[in-house]
Design a protein around this motif. Sequence first.
Motif, PDB file in Angstrom:
ATOM      1  N   SER A 176       2.968  -1.311   5.464  1.00  0.00           N
ATOM      2  CA  SER A 176       2.775  -2.539   6.241  1.00  0.00           C
ATOM      3  C   SER A 176       1.565  -3.341   5.734  1.00  0.00           C
ATOM      4  O   SER A 176       1.435  -4.522   6.038  1.00  0.00           O
ATOM      5  CB  SER A 176       2.614  -2.211   7.737  1.00  0.00           C
ATOM      6  OG  SER A 176       1.425  -1.485   7.960  1.00  0.00           O
ATOM      7  N   GLN A 177       0.697  -2.704   4.965  1.00  0.00           N
ATOM      8  CA  GLN A 177      -0.432  -3.408   4.355  1.00  0.00           C
ATOM      9  C   GLN A 177       0.030  -3.942   3.004  1.00  0.00           C
ATOM     10  O   GLN A 177       0.465  -3.187   2.144  1.00  0.00           O
ATOM     11  CB  GLN A 177      -1.627  -2.472   4.187  1.00  0.00           C
ATOM     12  CG  GLN A 177      -2.172  -1.975   5.502  1.00  0.00           C
ATOM     13  CD  GLN A 177      -3.313  -0.985   5.301  1.00  0.00           C
ATOM     14  OE1 GLN A 177      -3.502  -0.433   4.233  1.00  0.00           O
ATOM     15  NE2 GLN A 177      -4.079  -0.769   6.366  1.00  0.00           N
ATOM     16  N   LYS A 178      -0.066  -5.270   2.826  1.00  0.00           N
ATOM     17  CA  LYS A 178       0.490  -5.908   1.626  1.00  0.00           C
ATOM     18  C   LYS A 178      -0.471  -6.904   1.012  1.00  0.00           C
ATOM     19  O   LYS A 178      -1.371  -7.415   1.666  1.00  0.00           O
ATOM     20  CB  LYS A 178       1.777  -6.665   1.989  1.00  0.00           C
ATOM     21  CG  LYS A 178       2.883  -5.802   2.505  1.00  0.00           C
ATOM     22  CD  LYS A 178       4.104  -6.629   2.820  1.00  0.00           C
ATOM     23  CE  LYS A 178       5.187  -5.707   3.349  1.00  0.00           C
ATOM     24  NZ  LYS A 178       6.442  -6.395   3.574  1.00  0.00           N
ATOM     25  N   TRP A 179      -0.221  -7.161  -0.265  1.00  0.00           N
ATOM     26  CA  TRP A 179      -0.762  -8.326  -0.948  1.00  0.00           C
ATOM     27  C   TRP A 179       0.449  -9.206  -1.230  1.00  0.00           C
ATOM     28  O   TRP A 179       1.420  -8.752  -1.846  1.00  0.00           O
ATOM     29  CB  TRP A 179      -1.389  -7.976  -2.283  1.00  0.00           C
ATOM     30  CG  TRP A 179      -2.647  -7.175  -2.251  1.00  0.00           C
ATOM     31  CD1 TRP A 179      -3.391  -6.836  -1.169  1.00  0.00           C
ATOM     32  CD2 TRP A 179      -3.296  -6.620  -3.393  1.00  0.00           C
ATOM     33  NE1 TRP A 179      -4.468  -6.101  -1.562  1.00  0.00           N
ATOM     34  CE2 TRP A 179      -4.441  -5.953  -2.933  1.00  0.00           C
ATOM     35  CE3 TRP A 179      -3.029  -6.617  -4.751  1.00  0.00           C
ATOM     36  CZ2 TRP A 179      -5.321  -5.295  -3.784  1.00  0.00           C
ATOM     37  CZ3 TRP A 179      -3.907  -5.970  -5.595  1.00  0.00           C
ATOM     38  CH2 TRP A 179      -5.035  -5.314  -5.120  1.00  0.00           C
ATOM     39  N   ALA A 180       0.411 -10.436  -0.816  1.00  0.00           N
ATOM     40  CA  ALA A 180       1.516 -11.360  -1.067  1.00  0.00           C
ATOM     41  C   ALA A 180       1.484 -11.794  -2.526  1.00  0.00           C
ATOM     42  O   ALA A 180       0.408 -12.025  -3.095  1.00  0.00           O
ATOM     43  CB  ALA A 180       1.403 -12.573  -0.154  1.00  0.00           C
ATOM     44  N   LEU A 181       2.668 -11.892  -3.133  1.00  0.00           N
ATOM     45  CA  LEU A 181       2.779 -12.408  -4.500  1.00  0.00           C
ATOM     46  C   LEU A 181       2.717 -13.927  -4.430  1.00  0.00           C
ATOM     47  O   LEU A 181       3.509 -14.563  -3.729  1.00  0.00           O
ATOM     48  CB  LEU A 181       4.088 -11.958  -5.148  1.00  0.00           C
ATOM     49  CG  LEU A 181       4.366 -12.497  -6.553  1.00  0.00           C
ATOM     50  CD1 LEU A 181       3.261 -12.092  -7.531  1.00  0.00           C
ATOM     51  CD2 LEU A 181       5.710 -12.006  -7.047  1.00  0.00           C
ATOM     52  N   ASP A 189      -4.171   2.403  -2.615  1.00  0.00           N
ATOM     53  CA  ASP A 189      -3.327   2.379  -3.811  1.00  0.00           C
ATOM     54  C   ASP A 189      -2.219   1.361  -3.578  1.00  0.00           C
ATOM     55  O   ASP A 189      -1.358   1.554  -2.719  1.00  0.00           O
ATOM     56  CB  ASP A 189      -2.698   3.753  -4.074  1.00  0.00           C
ATOM     57  CG  ASP A 189      -3.716   4.765  -4.566  1.00  0.00           C
ATOM     58  OD1 ASP A 189      -4.682   4.351  -5.232  1.00  0.00           O
ATOM     59  OD2 ASP A 189      -3.531   5.954  -4.286  1.00  0.00           O
ATOM     60  N   MET A 190      -2.262   0.262  -4.344  1.00  0.00           N
ATOM     61  CA  MET A 190      -1.272  -0.805  -4.213  1.00  0.00           C
ATOM     62  C   MET A 190      -0.227  -0.655  -5.316  1.00  0.00           C
ATOM     63  O   MET A 190      -0.551  -0.259  -6.440  1.00  0.00           O
ATOM     64  CB  MET A 190      -1.946  -2.175  -4.297  1.00  0.00           C
ATOM     65  CG  MET A 190      -3.028  -2.400  -3.248  1.00  0.00           C
ATOM     66  SD  MET A 190      -2.436  -2.267  -1.548  1.00  0.00           S
ATOM     67  CE  MET A 190      -1.487  -3.763  -1.387  1.00  0.00           C
ATOM     68  N   GLU A 191       1.006  -0.995  -4.981  1.00  0.00           N
ATOM     69  CA  GLU A 191       2.119  -0.849  -5.929  1.00  0.00           C
ATOM     70  C   GLU A 191       3.026  -2.065  -5.844  1.00  0.00           C
ATOM     71  O   GLU A 191       3.293  -2.577  -4.760  1.00  0.00           O
ATOM     72  CB  GLU A 191       2.901   0.415  -5.582  1.00  0.00           C
ATOM     73  CG  GLU A 191       3.977   0.775  -6.562  1.00  0.00           C
ATOM     74  CD  GLU A 191       4.615   2.104  -6.203  1.00  0.00           C
ATOM     75  OE1 GLU A 191       4.171   3.125  -6.747  1.00  0.00           O
ATOM     76  OE2 GLU A 191       5.546   2.096  -5.373  1.00  0.00           O
ATOM     77  N   ASN A 192       3.484  -2.508  -6.995  1.00  0.00           N
ATOM     78  CA  ASN A 192       4.370  -3.668  -7.096  1.00  0.00           C
ATOM     79  C   ASN A 192       5.553  -3.296  -7.967  1.00  0.00           C
ATOM     80  O   ASN A 192       5.434  -2.452  -8.857  1.00  0.00           O
ATOM     81  CB  ASN A 192       3.611  -4.842  -7.715  1.00  0.00           C
ATOM     82  CG  ASN A 192       4.494  -6.035  -7.990  1.00  0.00           C
ATOM     83  OD1 ASN A 192       5.699  -5.994  -7.825  1.00  0.00           O
ATOM     84  ND2 ASN A 192       3.894  -7.113  -8.409  1.00  0.00           N
ATOM     85  N   CYS A 200       0.857  -1.179   0.000  1.00  0.00           N
ATOM     86  CA  CYS A 200       0.000   0.000   0.000  1.00  0.00           C
ATOM     87  C   CYS A 200       0.897   1.234   0.000  1.00  0.00           C
ATOM     88  O   CYS A 200       1.809   1.338   0.830  1.00  0.00           O
ATOM     89  CB  CYS A 200      -0.905  -0.012   1.227  1.00  0.00           C
ATOM     90  SG  CYS A 200      -1.963   1.447   1.363  1.00  0.00           S
ATOM     91  N   VAL A 201       0.676   2.144  -0.920  1.00  0.00           N
ATOM     92  CA  VAL A 201       1.514   3.333  -1.049  1.00  0.00           C
ATOM     93  C   VAL A 201       1.482   4.165   0.228  1.00  0.00           C
ATOM     94  O   VAL A 201       2.515   4.662   0.680  1.00  0.00           O
ATOM     95  CB  VAL A 201       1.083   4.171  -2.275  1.00  0.00           C
ATOM     96  CG1 VAL A 201       1.836   5.480  -2.340  1.00  0.00           C
ATOM     97  CG2 VAL A 201       1.256   3.371  -3.557  1.00  0.00           C
TER      98      VAL A 201
END
Length: 183
Positions: free
Chosen positions: A99-104, A171-174, A94-95
Motif C-alpha cells: 500500500s506504500q507506493k511511489w507514483a510513476l 525496499d521499493m520495487e517496480n 514497497c515489498v
Amino acid sequence: MLMEKRIVCIILAIILLLVPTAPVTAQDSSNSTITITMTTESVLEIELNPTNWEIGIVEPDTEYKTNPEKTWCTITNRGNCTVDTYIKGVDAICVDNPSQKWALSQNANNEENEYVLWYWIGWTSTEYVPITKTESGLGYDFCIDLDIDDGNQKQFGLKLLTPTSFEGGRDMENTITISAVAA
C-alpha cells in the motif's frame, strides 16, 4: 440356392472391382516429389537480458543509470516475424507493504513520493525517453521493426530519478513491461 447366387454375385462384384486396378499395380514404380508451401501463424517471442536492475540504497532526488548506460539490456527477437515493441511502467511498491507506493511520473518531473523512469535506446536515441503507465503517447513506442534476421537484437539502458522526498528504510520495487506485436 438363392443364398449361393448371392455369394457368387458378391464374389463376382469384388473381382470386377479389382480388375480395373490390376494394370495400375502392375506398372513400374517411379518417385516424384510434391512441394507443399504453407503459411504458419506468427510466433511472437522476445527475450530480455538481464531482467533485473538491483540499484541498492537510493537517496532522494538523485539520478541512477544502468551500467553500461546505453547498452545495459539486450532485447532479442526469438519469434518468426518482425515485431514492434512497446514499453510501459507501473508505480513502485514497497515489498513489505504494497500500500506504500511511489507514483510513476507521467510528465518526467519528480515530486514527493513520485519518481521518473526513462529508457535510452542506444542505436537510435539521442536522449532518454520517459516511461509512462499508459499504452500510448511519449515513450510507449519502444523498438519498432525488430527484425528476425541480422537485426534481431537491440540494446538499451535505463535511468531512474528518485522522488524529491520519501520515507527511508523501505525496499521499493517496480516492473517494466515490454510487449511485442507483429509489425
